[in-house]
Design an enzyme around this catalytic site. Sequence first.
Site, mmCIF file in Angstrom:
data_model
loop_
_atom_site.group_PDB
_atom_site.id
_atom_site.type_symbol
_atom_site.label_atom_id
_atom_site.label_comp_id
_atom_site.label_asym_id
_atom_site.label_seq_id
_atom_site.Cartn_x
_atom_site.Cartn_y
_atom_site.Cartn_z
ATOM 1 N N HIS A 81 -9.295 0.210 0.561
ATOM 2 C CA HIS A 81 -8.996 1.861 0.965
ATOM 3 C C HIS A 81 -10.261 2.539 1.157
ATOM 4 O O HIS A 81 -11.257 1.911 0.218
ATOM 5 C CB HIS A 81 -8.545 2.533 -0.340
ATOM 6 N N LYS A 138 -7.692 -1.491 -4.839
ATOM 7 C CA LYS A 138 -6.720 -1.545 -5.184
ATOM 8 C C LYS A 138 -6.115 -2.332 -5.988
ATOM 9 O O LYS A 138 -6.921 -3.086 -6.479
ATOM 10 C CB LYS A 138 -5.592 -1.521 -4.085
ATOM 11 N N THR A 159 -7.041 -2.761 8.590
ATOM 12 C CA THR A 159 -5.397 -2.924 7.693
ATOM 13 C C THR A 159 -4.598 -4.409 7.658
ATOM 14 O O THR A 159 -4.778 -4.524 6.451
ATOM 15 C CB THR A 159 -4.863 -1.479 8.077
ATOM 16 N N ARG A 203 -11.240 -7.260 3.624
ATOM 17 C CA ARG A 203 -9.696 -8.463 3.332
ATOM 18 C C ARG A 203 -9.395 -9.795 4.827
ATOM 19 O O ARG A 203 -8.964 -10.625 3.683
ATOM 20 C CB ARG A 203 -9.118 -6.670 4.519
ATOM 21 N N TYR A 209 -2.082 9.847 0.149
ATOM 22 C CA TYR A 209 -1.696 8.880 1.500
ATOM 23 C C TYR A 209 -0.317 10.321 1.896
ATOM 24 O O TYR A 209 0.402 9.699 2.528
ATOM 25 C CB TYR A 209 -0.441 8.082 1.423
ATOM 26 N N GLU A 247 -10.988 13.678 -0.817
ATOM 27 C CA GLU A 247 -10.479 12.386 -1.300
ATOM 28 C C GLU A 247 -11.442 12.118 -1.986
ATOM 29 O O GLU A 247 -10.532 11.929 -3.390
ATOM 30 C CB GLU A 247 -10.382 10.592 -0.626
ATOM 31 N N ASN A 291 -4.027 -5.310 0.824
ATOM 32 C CA ASN A 291 -5.029 -5.894 1.229
ATOM 33 C C ASN A 291 -6.168 -5.011 0.716
ATOM 34 O O ASN A 291 -7.019 -4.741 0.911
ATOM 35 C CB ASN A 291 -5.228 -4.708 2.402
ATOM 36 N N ARG A 331 -15.686 0.900 6.629
ATOM 37 C CA ARG A 331 -14.602 1.074 7.061
ATOM 38 C C ARG A 331 -14.954 -0.553 8.459
ATOM 39 O O ARG A 331 -13.898 -1.539 8.039
ATOM 40 C CB ARG A 331 -13.464 1.296 8.510
HETATM 41 P P1 RTP Z 1 -6.580 2.374 3.301
HETATM 42 O O1 RTP Z 1 -6.317 3.882 3.541
HETATM 43 O O2 RTP Z 1 -5.225 1.799 2.771
HETATM 44 O O3 RTP Z 1 -8.079 1.926 3.813
HETATM 45 O O4 RTP Z 1 -5.774 2.170 4.965
HETATM 46 P P2 RTP Z 1 -5.694 2.737 6.268
HETATM 47 O O5 RTP Z 1 -6.242 3.615 6.956
HETATM 48 O O6 RTP Z 1 -7.052 1.019 7.146
HETATM 49 O O7 RTP Z 1 -4.529 1.791 7.106
HETATM 50 P P3 RTP Z 1 -3.376 3.497 6.668
HETATM 51 O O8 RTP Z 1 -1.927 3.084 8.139
HETATM 52 O O9 RTP Z 1 -3.284 4.363 6.113
HETATM 53 O O10 RTP Z 1 -1.853 2.402 5.725
HETATM 54 C C1 RTP Z 1 -2.582 3.048 3.754
HETATM 55 C C2 RTP Z 1 -2.027 1.489 3.493
HETATM 56 O O11 RTP Z 1 -0.968 2.189 3.446
HETATM 57 C C3 RTP Z 1 -0.134 -0.081 3.393
HETATM 58 N N1 RTP Z 1 0.229 0.026 4.653
HETATM 59 N N2 RTP Z 1 1.334 -1.412 4.242
HETATM 60 N N3 RTP Z 1 3.544 -1.935 6.977
HETATM 61 C C4 RTP Z 1 3.652 -2.222 6.280
HETATM 62 O O12 RTP Z 1 4.039 -2.613 5.013
HETATM 63 C C5 RTP Z 1 2.021 -0.783 6.151
HETATM 64 N N4 RTP Z 1 1.233 -0.350 6.915
HETATM 65 C C6 RTP Z 1 0.514 0.146 5.950
HETATM 66 C C7 RTP Z 1 -1.942 -0.381 3.252
HETATM 67 O O13 RTP Z 1 -1.983 -0.788 1.648
HETATM 68 C C8 RTP Z 1 -2.611 -0.250 3.602
HETATM 69 O O14 RTP Z 1 -4.051 0.206 3.500
#
Ligand code: RTP
Length: 150
Positions: free
Chosen positions: A118, A12, A94, A105, A52, A129, A115, A88
């Site tokens: 991705h 990112k 996350t 992370r 997203y 993707e 973070n 992962r």
């Molecule tokens: P990623 O897609 O980035 O690998 O992350 P992930 O699947 O582990 O998590 P996801 O729930 O899909 O969230 C995507 C990205 O959104 C941001 N996020 N911010 N509460 C918050 O402010 C929040 N929650 C999620 C993070 O950058 C997360 O990686």
Amino acid sequence: MSVQERTYIMVKPDGVQRGIVGDIISRFEKRGFKLTALKLVHATPAHLEEHYADLKGKAFFPGLIKYMASGPVVAMVWTGLDAVKTGRVMLGATNPLASAPGTIRGDYALAVGRNICHGSDAVESAEKEIKLWFPEGVVQYTNDNEKWVF
Ligand code: RTP
């Protein structure tokens, strides 16, 4: 389980600007994965909204798009045994509050909104993707060492 499983990994904007790209690539190489696509791209908000799409409606969605569009990202495809799940695990949880030390992370991030990286969460989302980020396709090649390393 597939030796040829592919995952989409992205550094990112914060990871690019903090100079962590090389370390992230190095971790995937050393683990035994094969690099099959790589580019630096400054994505548009529309492209990121598609990436997203599942999160549309979440309170953090506008901030997430703004952060992700704030600078270039490094888009990559890594191929190998259980690439999605292992990818992962290498990224860590996350929310960096819960990311184990030794994960990307867990070693480099403090806040969920910054973070670093991705990684696809399932084989189907990885394929989606990869199509979105590499419509031109990935590179096909055979490593000489594929006879003795996955
Ligand atoms: P990623 O897609 O980035 O690998 O992350 P992930 O699947 O582990 O998590 P996801 O729930 O899909 O969230 C995507 C990205 O959104 C941001 N996020 N911010 N509460 C918050 O402010 C929040 N929650 C999620 C993070 O950058 C997360 O990686």
